[in-house]
Design a protein around this motif. Structure first.
Motif, PDB file in Angstrom:
ATOM      1  N   ARG A   3       0.838  -1.192   0.000  1.00  0.00           N
ATOM      2  CA  ARG A   3       0.000   0.000   0.000  1.00  0.00           C
ATOM      3  C   ARG A   3       0.876   1.246   0.000  1.00  0.00           C
ATOM      4  O   ARG A   3       1.974   1.254   0.560  1.00  0.00           O
ATOM      5  CB  ARG A   3      -0.915   0.002   1.229  1.00  0.00           C
ATOM      6  CG  ARG A   3      -1.858  -1.191   1.260  1.00  0.00           C
ATOM      7  CD  ARG A   3      -2.745  -1.165   0.058  1.00  0.00           C
ATOM      8  NE  ARG A   3      -3.491  -2.410  -0.084  1.00  0.00           N
ATOM      9  CZ  ARG A   3      -4.192  -2.733  -1.138  1.00  0.00           C
ATOM     10  NH1 ARG A   3      -4.242  -1.913  -2.173  1.00  0.00           N
ATOM     11  NH2 ARG A   3      -4.835  -3.890  -1.196  1.00  0.00           N
ATOM     12  N   PRO A   4       0.405   2.345  -0.608  1.00  0.00           N
ATOM     13  CA  PRO A   4       1.230   3.553  -0.683  1.00  0.00           C
ATOM     14  C   PRO A   4       1.405   4.191   0.681  1.00  0.00           C
ATOM     15  O   PRO A   4       0.568   4.065   1.577  1.00  0.00           O
ATOM     16  CB  PRO A   4       0.430   4.456  -1.628  1.00  0.00           C
ATOM     17  CG  PRO A   4      -0.979   3.992  -1.472  1.00  0.00           C
ATOM     18  CD  PRO A   4      -0.885   2.514  -1.262  1.00  0.00           C
ATOM     19  N   LEU A   5       2.524   4.859   0.821  1.00  0.00           N
ATOM     20  CA  LEU A   5       2.809   5.638   2.019  1.00  0.00           C
ATOM     21  C   LEU A   5       2.685   7.109   1.665  1.00  0.00           C
ATOM     22  O   LEU A   5       3.302   7.591   0.702  1.00  0.00           O
ATOM     23  CB  LEU A   5       4.220   5.324   2.542  1.00  0.00           C
ATOM     24  CG  LEU A   5       4.480   3.873   2.958  1.00  0.00           C
ATOM     25  CD1 LEU A   5       5.945   3.681   3.354  1.00  0.00           C
ATOM     26  CD2 LEU A   5       3.577   3.483   4.116  1.00  0.00           C
ATOM     27  N   LEU A   6       1.895   7.832   2.423  1.00  0.00           N
ATOM     28  CA  LEU A   6       1.649   9.243   2.147  1.00  0.00           C
ATOM     29  C   LEU A   6       2.362  10.099   3.175  1.00  0.00           C
ATOM     30  O   LEU A   6       2.435   9.745   4.360  1.00  0.00           O
ATOM     31  CB  LEU A   6       0.137   9.532   2.202  1.00  0.00           C
ATOM     32  CG  LEU A   6      -0.762   8.665   1.316  1.00  0.00           C
ATOM     33  CD1 LEU A   6      -2.204   9.107   1.486  1.00  0.00           C
ATOM     34  CD2 LEU A   6      -0.342   8.752  -0.132  1.00  0.00           C
ATOM     35  N   SER A   7       2.860  11.210   2.679  1.00  0.00           N
ATOM     36  CA  SER A   7       3.404  12.177   3.634  1.00  0.00           C
ATOM     37  C   SER A   7       2.257  12.810   4.398  1.00  0.00           C
ATOM     38  O   SER A   7       1.077  12.632   4.062  1.00  0.00           O
ATOM     39  CB  SER A   7       4.209  13.249   2.893  1.00  0.00           C
ATOM     40  OG  SER A   7       3.326  14.020   2.068  1.00  0.00           O
ATOM     41  N   GLN A   8       2.576  13.548   5.451  1.00  0.00           N
ATOM     42  CA  GLN A   8       1.527  14.167   6.246  1.00  0.00           C
ATOM     43  C   GLN A   8       0.725  15.155   5.402  1.00  0.00           C
ATOM     44  O   GLN A   8      -0.498  15.265   5.548  1.00  0.00           O
ATOM     45  CB  GLN A   8       2.126  14.871   7.478  1.00  0.00           C
ATOM     46  CG  GLN A   8       2.711  13.915   8.482  1.00  0.00           C
ATOM     47  CD  GLN A   8       3.134  14.609   9.763  1.00  0.00           C
ATOM     48  OE1 GLN A   8       2.828  14.147  10.843  1.00  0.00           O
ATOM     49  NE2 GLN A   8       3.862  15.721   9.641  1.00  0.00           N
ATOM     50  N   ARG A   9       1.404  15.876   4.491  1.00  0.00           N
ATOM     51  CA  ARG A   9       0.691  16.815   3.637  1.00  0.00           C
ATOM     52  C   ARG A   9      -0.224  16.065   2.677  1.00  0.00           C
ATOM     53  O   ARG A   9      -1.383  16.428   2.486  1.00  0.00           O
ATOM     54  CB  ARG A   9       1.694  17.666   2.849  1.00  0.00           C
ATOM     55  CG  ARG A   9       1.028  18.654   1.873  1.00  0.00           C
ATOM     56  CD  ARG A   9       2.092  19.473   1.145  1.00  0.00           C
ATOM     57  NE  ARG A   9       2.958  18.614   0.343  1.00  0.00           N
ATOM     58  CZ  ARG A   9       2.648  18.152  -0.863  1.00  0.00           C
ATOM     59  NH1 ARG A   9       1.486  18.458  -1.405  1.00  0.00           N
ATOM     60  NH2 ARG A   9       3.492  17.395  -1.524  1.00  0.00           N
ATOM     61  N   GLU A  10       0.279  14.952   2.076  1.00  0.00           N
ATOM     62  CA  GLU A  10      -0.528  14.173   1.155  1.00  0.00           C
ATOM     63  C   GLU A  10      -1.715  13.502   1.871  1.00  0.00           C
ATOM     64  O   GLU A  10      -2.829  13.450   1.346  1.00  0.00           O
ATOM     65  CB  GLU A  10       0.341  13.110   0.476  1.00  0.00           C
ATOM     66  CG  GLU A  10       1.397  13.696  -0.460  1.00  0.00           C
ATOM     67  CD  GLU A  10       2.404  12.661  -0.910  1.00  0.00           C
ATOM     68  OE1 GLU A  10       3.100  12.918  -1.917  1.00  0.00           O
ATOM     69  OE2 GLU A  10       2.492  11.602  -0.256  1.00  0.00           O
ATOM     70  N   ALA A  11      -1.438  13.013   3.076  1.00  0.00           N
ATOM     71  CA  ALA A  11      -2.512  12.379   3.842  1.00  0.00           C
ATOM     72  C   ALA A  11      -3.591  13.390   4.201  1.00  0.00           C
ATOM     73  O   ALA A  11      -4.797  13.102   4.122  1.00  0.00           O
ATOM     74  CB  ALA A  11      -1.946  11.734   5.101  1.00  0.00           C
ATOM     75  N   ALA A  12      -3.181  14.607   4.582  1.00  0.00           N
ATOM     76  CA  ALA A  12      -4.159  15.637   4.921  1.00  0.00           C
ATOM     77  C   ALA A  12      -4.994  16.011   3.708  1.00  0.00           C
ATOM     78  O   ALA A  12      -6.215  16.175   3.798  1.00  0.00           O
ATOM     79  CB  ALA A  12      -3.443  16.865   5.487  1.00  0.00           C
ATOM     80  N   ALA A  13      -4.328  16.127   2.522  1.00  0.00           N
ATOM     81  CA  ALA A  13      -5.066  16.469   1.317  1.00  0.00           C
ATOM     82  C   ALA A  13      -6.012  15.339   0.900  1.00  0.00           C
ATOM     83  O   ALA A  13      -7.143  15.583   0.463  1.00  0.00           O
ATOM     84  CB  ALA A  13      -4.075  16.794   0.192  1.00  0.00           C
TER      85      ALA A  13
END
Length: 206
Positions: A3-13
């Motif tokens: 599964r992809p790992l998202l940065s905090q900015r990507e996860a928030a978006a």
């Protein structure tokens, strides 16, 4: 498939929340599996976001949203758009996977209930079969008892008839004996008359 790992900015978006919300949930230990990358910072698994109750692809809130850094090259917007499209496709596949997993779990639950119902019905059927066998045995026993009772009744009637016939036979025997006695008495009387005065006159005449 990883599964992809998202940065905090990507996860928030992707989840439609602020980065501070993602950071607080991560620091509280509600997003397991996070790893820290030297270039992108904290990376958060998509599964952890879903397990924490976030809805992916929700619209981003207007407040407390960080302003992304300006791209440094001409290819940056196109690269960011490609990453976003890939991320959306991955999130859509994850949602479909979660829906299918829920459907599989529901189908397995229904199958387990059906199997339990089948076992229950089979147990009831076996119990009914045993009850039917008991009823048959009881019916046969009662039929035999009825036959025995009827046989005893017929035997009693036959014995009563035999007794009645014996009484009649004894009466007939007694009647026969009376007739024999009367016959003997009559014979004796006739014999006495034959040897009386008439017989003497017959000898004198001769």
């Amino acid at each position: 498939m990883q599964r992809p790992l998202l940065s905090q900015r990507e996860a928030a978006a992707a989840c439609g929340v602020s980065r501070s919300t993602i950071r607080r949930r991560r620091e509280a230990g509600e997003l397991p599996g996070c790893v820290q990358d030297e270039e992108r910072g904290w990376l958060i698994p998509v599964d952890a976001l879903l397990a924490a109750g976030f809805r992916l692809n929700a619209p981003a809130p207007p407040e407390d949203a960080a302003v992304p850094a300006a791209p440094t090259g001409a290819a940056a917007p196109a690269e960011a758009g490609g990453d976003a499209a890939g991320l959306r496709a991955e999130l859509e596949r994850e949602r479909e996977r979660q829906v299918l997993l829920a459907q599989v779990a529901e189908a397995r639950h229904e199958a387990a209930l059906a199997a339990a119902e089948v076992r229950h019905l089979r147990d009831q059927l076996d119990a009914r079969d045993g009850h039917i066998e008991d009823l048959r045995a009881e019916l046969e026993r009662k039929a035999l008892l009825i036959q025995v009772t009827e046989a005893r009744h017929e035997t009693a009637l036959a014995a009563a008839e035999v007794g009645r016939l014996r009484v009649h036979l004894a009466a007939r025997d007694e009647h026969v004996e009376d007739l024999r006695s009367a016959l003997r008495a009559l014979s004796s009387t006739q014999n006495g008359r034959a040897s009386g005065p008439w017989s003497a006159r017959r000898w004198a005449t001769a």
